[in-house]
Design a protein around this motif. Structure first.
Motif, PDB file in Angstrom:
ATOM      1  N   GLY A   1       0.828  -1.200   0.000  1.00 37.63           N
ATOM      2  CA  GLY A   1       0.000   0.000   0.000  1.00 37.63           C
ATOM      3  C   GLY A   1       0.859   1.244   0.000  1.00 37.63           C
ATOM      4  O   GLY A   1       1.983   1.251  -0.492  1.00 37.63           O
ATOM      5  N   TRP A   2       0.302   2.299   0.586  1.00 36.48           N
ATOM      6  CA  TRP A   2       0.992   3.575   0.569  1.00 36.48           C
ATOM      7  C   TRP A   2       2.259   3.537   1.395  1.00 36.48           C
ATOM      8  O   TRP A   2       2.424   2.706   2.271  1.00 36.48           O
ATOM      9  CB  TRP A   2       0.081   4.661   1.109  1.00 36.48           C
ATOM     10  CG  TRP A   2      -1.140   4.824   0.284  1.00 36.48           C
ATOM     11  CD1 TRP A   2      -1.325   4.413  -1.004  1.00 36.48           C
ATOM     12  CD2 TRP A   2      -2.362   5.423   0.674  1.00 36.48           C
ATOM     13  NE1 TRP A   2      -2.577   4.738  -1.441  1.00 36.48           N
ATOM     14  CE2 TRP A   2      -3.233   5.360  -0.425  1.00 36.48           C
ATOM     15  CE3 TRP A   2      -2.791   6.011   1.840  1.00 36.48           C
ATOM     16  CZ2 TRP A   2      -4.516   5.873  -0.385  1.00 36.48           C
ATOM     17  CZ3 TRP A   2      -4.066   6.520   1.885  1.00 36.48           C
ATOM     18  CH2 TRP A   2      -4.923   6.449   0.782  1.00 36.48           C
ATOM     19  N   GLU A   3       3.122   4.473   1.122  1.00 38.56           N
ATOM     20  CA  GLU A   3       4.337   4.600   1.904  1.00 38.56           C
ATOM     21  C   GLU A   3       3.969   4.905   3.354  1.00 38.56           C
ATOM     22  O   GLU A   3       3.086   5.699   3.618  1.00 38.56           O
ATOM     23  CB  GLU A   3       5.196   5.740   1.351  1.00 38.56           C
ATOM     24  CG  GLU A   3       5.631   5.499  -0.078  1.00 38.56           C
ATOM     25  CD  GLU A   3       6.198   6.758  -0.716  1.00 38.56           C
ATOM     26  OE1 GLU A   3       6.833   7.548   0.003  1.00 38.56           O
ATOM     27  OE2 GLU A   3       5.981   6.948  -1.916  1.00 38.56           O
ATOM     28  N   ALA A   4       4.669   4.254   4.269  1.00 38.84           N
ATOM     29  CA  ALA A   4       4.331   4.387   5.681  1.00 38.84           C
ATOM     30  C   ALA A   4       4.482   5.814   6.178  1.00 38.84           C
ATOM     31  O   ALA A   4       3.812   6.218   7.119  1.00 38.84           O
ATOM     32  CB  ALA A   4       5.211   3.452   6.506  1.00 38.84           C
ATOM     33  N   ASP A   5       5.358   6.588   5.535  1.00 40.66           N
ATOM     34  CA  ASP A   5       5.594   7.934   6.035  1.00 40.66           C
ATOM     35  C   ASP A   5       4.773   8.995   5.321  1.00 40.66           C
ATOM     36  O   ASP A   5       5.036  10.176   5.450  1.00 40.66           O
ATOM     37  CB  ASP A   5       7.082   8.288   5.932  1.00 40.66           C
ATOM     38  CG  ASP A   5       7.562   8.301   4.481  1.00 40.66           C
ATOM     39  OD1 ASP A   5       6.818   7.831   3.604  1.00 40.66           O
ATOM     40  OD2 ASP A   5       8.679   8.786   4.234  1.00 40.66           O
ATOM     41  N   ALA A   6       3.777   8.572   4.554  1.00 38.88           N
ATOM     42  CA  ALA A   6       2.947   9.540   3.836  1.00 38.88           C
ATOM     43  C   ALA A   6       2.183  10.402   4.838  1.00 38.88           C
ATOM     44  O   ALA A   6       1.533   9.903   5.747  1.00 38.88           O
ATOM     45  CB  ALA A   6       1.972   8.831   2.908  1.00 38.88           C
ATOM     46  N   ILE A   7       2.295  11.706   4.667  1.00 40.08           N
ATOM     47  CA  ILE A   7       1.675  12.666   5.573  1.00 40.08           C
ATOM     48  C   ILE A   7       0.623  13.470   4.810  1.00 40.08           C
ATOM     49  O   ILE A   7       0.814  13.804   3.650  1.00 40.08           O
ATOM     50  CB  ILE A   7       2.739  13.648   6.134  1.00 40.08           C
ATOM     51  CG1 ILE A   7       3.878  12.888   6.828  1.00 40.08           C
ATOM     52  CG2 ILE A   7       2.098  14.656   7.089  1.00 40.08           C
ATOM     53  CD1 ILE A   7       3.477  12.147   8.069  1.00 40.08           C
ATOM     54  N   GLY A   8      -0.475  13.754   5.494  1.00 39.07           N
ATOM     55  CA  GLY A   8      -1.515  14.572   4.884  1.00 39.07           C
ATOM     56  C   GLY A   8      -2.009  15.613   5.854  1.00 39.07           C
ATOM     57  O   GLY A   8      -1.666  15.602   7.035  1.00 39.07           O
ATOM     58  N   ILE A   9      -2.831  16.507   5.358  1.00 38.13           N
ATOM     59  CA  ILE A   9      -3.406  17.561   6.194  1.00 38.13           C
ATOM     60  C   ILE A   9      -4.929  17.494   6.087  1.00 38.13           C
ATOM     61  O   ILE A   9      -5.475  17.307   5.002  1.00 38.13           O
ATOM     62  CB  ILE A   9      -2.855  18.951   5.783  1.00 38.13           C
ATOM     63  CG1 ILE A   9      -3.296  20.017   6.774  1.00 38.13           C
ATOM     64  CG2 ILE A   9      -3.252  19.317   4.363  1.00 38.13           C
ATOM     65  CD1 ILE A   9      -2.531  21.312   6.662  1.00 38.13           C
ATOM     66  N   VAL A  10      -5.596  17.586   7.245  1.00 43.20           N
ATOM     67  CA  VAL A  10      -7.061  17.560   7.278  1.00 43.20           C
ATOM     68  C   VAL A  10      -7.576  18.889   6.737  1.00 43.20           C
ATOM     69  O   VAL A  10      -7.197  19.952   7.226  1.00 43.20           O
ATOM     70  CB  VAL A  10      -7.568  17.333   8.716  1.00 43.20           C
ATOM     71  CG1 VAL A  10      -9.091  17.389   8.768  1.00 43.20           C
ATOM     72  CG2 VAL A  10      -7.079  15.995   9.256  1.00 43.20           C
ATOM     73  N   ILE A  11      -8.412  18.825   5.701  1.00 41.35           N
ATOM     74  CA  ILE A  11      -8.921  20.060   5.110  1.00 41.35           C
ATOM     75  C   ILE A  11     -10.421  20.253   5.357  1.00 41.35           C
ATOM     76  O   ILE A  11     -10.956  21.298   5.059  1.00 41.35           O
ATOM     77  CB  ILE A  11      -8.614  20.144   3.594  1.00 41.35           C
ATOM     78  CG1 ILE A  11      -9.224  18.965   2.849  1.00 41.35           C
ATOM     79  CG2 ILE A  11      -7.115  20.230   3.366  1.00 41.35           C
ATOM     80  CD1 ILE A  11      -9.146  19.094   1.330  1.00 41.35           C
ATOM     81  N   GLU A  12     -11.065  19.228   5.929  1.00 41.29           N
ATOM     82  CA  GLU A  12     -12.507  19.343   6.178  1.00 41.29           C
ATOM     83  C   GLU A  12     -12.894  18.235   7.151  1.00 41.29           C
ATOM     84  O   GLU A  12     -12.353  17.130   7.084  1.00 41.29           O
ATOM     85  CB  GLU A  12     -13.222  19.108   4.843  1.00 41.29           C
ATOM     86  CG  GLU A  12     -14.673  19.470   4.805  1.00 41.29           C
ATOM     87  CD  GLU A  12     -15.241  19.214   3.397  1.00 41.29           C
ATOM     88  OE1 GLU A  12     -16.164  18.411   3.299  1.00 41.29           O
ATOM     89  OE2 GLU A  12     -14.733  19.807   2.426  1.00 41.29           O
ATOM     90  N   THR A  13     -13.800  18.538   8.082  1.00 41.19           N
ATOM     91  CA  THR A  13     -14.314  17.485   8.964  1.00 41.19           C
ATOM     92  C   THR A  13     -15.835  17.535   8.948  1.00 41.19           C
ATOM     93  O   THR A  13     -16.438  18.574   8.666  1.00 41.19           O
ATOM     94  CB  THR A  13     -13.817  17.652  10.417  1.00 41.19           C
ATOM     95  OG1 THR A  13     -14.284  18.888  10.933  1.00 41.19           O
ATOM     96  CG2 THR A  13     -12.311  17.583  10.495  1.00 41.19           C
ATOM     97  N   HIS A  14     -16.434  16.405   9.254  1.00 37.57           N
ATOM     98  CA  HIS A  14     -17.891  16.300   9.187  1.00 37.57           C
ATOM     99  C   HIS A  14     -18.317  15.185  10.136  1.00 37.57           C
ATOM    100  O   HIS A  14     -17.791  14.081  10.067  1.00 37.57           O
ATOM    101  CB  HIS A  14     -18.309  15.972   7.749  1.00 37.57           C
ATOM    102  CG  HIS A  14     -19.751  15.640   7.603  1.00 37.57           C
ATOM    103  ND1 HIS A  14     -20.750  16.577   7.748  1.00 37.57           N
ATOM    104  CD2 HIS A  14     -20.375  14.474   7.323  1.00 37.57           C
ATOM    105  CE1 HIS A  14     -21.931  15.988   7.562  1.00 37.57           C
ATOM    106  NE2 HIS A  14     -21.731  14.722   7.308  1.00 37.57           N
ATOM    107  N   ASP A  15     -19.252  15.489  11.040  1.00 36.09           N
ATOM    108  CA  ASP A  15     -19.781  14.464  11.944  1.00 36.09           C
ATOM    109  C   ASP A  15     -21.003  13.837  11.303  1.00 36.09           C
ATOM    110  O   ASP A  15     -21.877  14.541  10.800  1.00 36.09           O
ATOM    111  CB  ASP A  15     -20.178  15.076  13.291  1.00 36.09           C
ATOM    112  CG  ASP A  15     -18.964  15.510  14.101  1.00 36.09           C
ATOM    113  OD1 ASP A  15     -17.863  14.996  13.831  1.00 36.09           O
ATOM    114  OD2 ASP A  15     -19.130  16.363  14.991  1.00 36.09           O
ATOM    115  N   GLU A  16     -21.065  12.507  11.364  1.00 34.97           N
ATOM    116  CA  GLU A  16     -22.267  11.861  10.839  1.00 34.97           C
ATOM    117  C   GLU A  16     -22.789  10.852  11.858  1.00 34.97           C
ATOM    118  O   GLU A  16     -22.019  10.196  12.555  1.00 34.97           O
ATOM    119  CB  GLU A  16     -21.997  11.184   9.488  1.00 34.97           C
ATOM    120  CG  GLU A  16     -20.977  10.093   9.481  1.00 34.97           C
ATOM    121  CD  GLU A  16     -20.850   9.464   8.103  1.00 34.97           C
ATOM    122  OE1 GLU A  16     -20.666   8.244   8.052  1.00 34.97           O
ATOM    123  OE2 GLU A  16     -20.940  10.199   7.103  1.00 34.97           O
TER     124      GLU A  16
END
Length: 70
Positions: free
Chosen positions: A18-33
């Motif tokens: 799968g993806w590289e273990a060190d792949a980093i991202g940033i949260v750009i939106e959150t939503h409660d359901e």
């Protein structure tokens, strides 16, 4: 989690090769359901900034992400 948090995909859920273990991202939106039994799950839209998914957005449940210390 909140918008602006640095996160990585929890490796426990990662498929082999799968993806590289060190792949980093940033949260750009959150939503409660709301789910069954009135459980509230937070969904986070993540823009990947490293790894082979860089530049793409995906949506995850909060429990699939690990917060990265800045």
């Amino acid at each position: 989690m909140k918008v602006g948090d640095l996160v990585q995909y929890d490796r426990h859920f990662m498929p082999p090769n799968g993806w590289e273990a060190d792949a980093i991202g940033i949260v750009i939106e959150t939503h409660d359901e709301r789910q069954a039994f009135n459980q509230v799950l937070q969904r986070c839209k993540v823009l990947w900034t490293s790894g082979c998914e860089a530049g793409k957005c995906f949506v995850y449940y909060k429990h699939q992400l690990s917060k990265v210390s800045q």
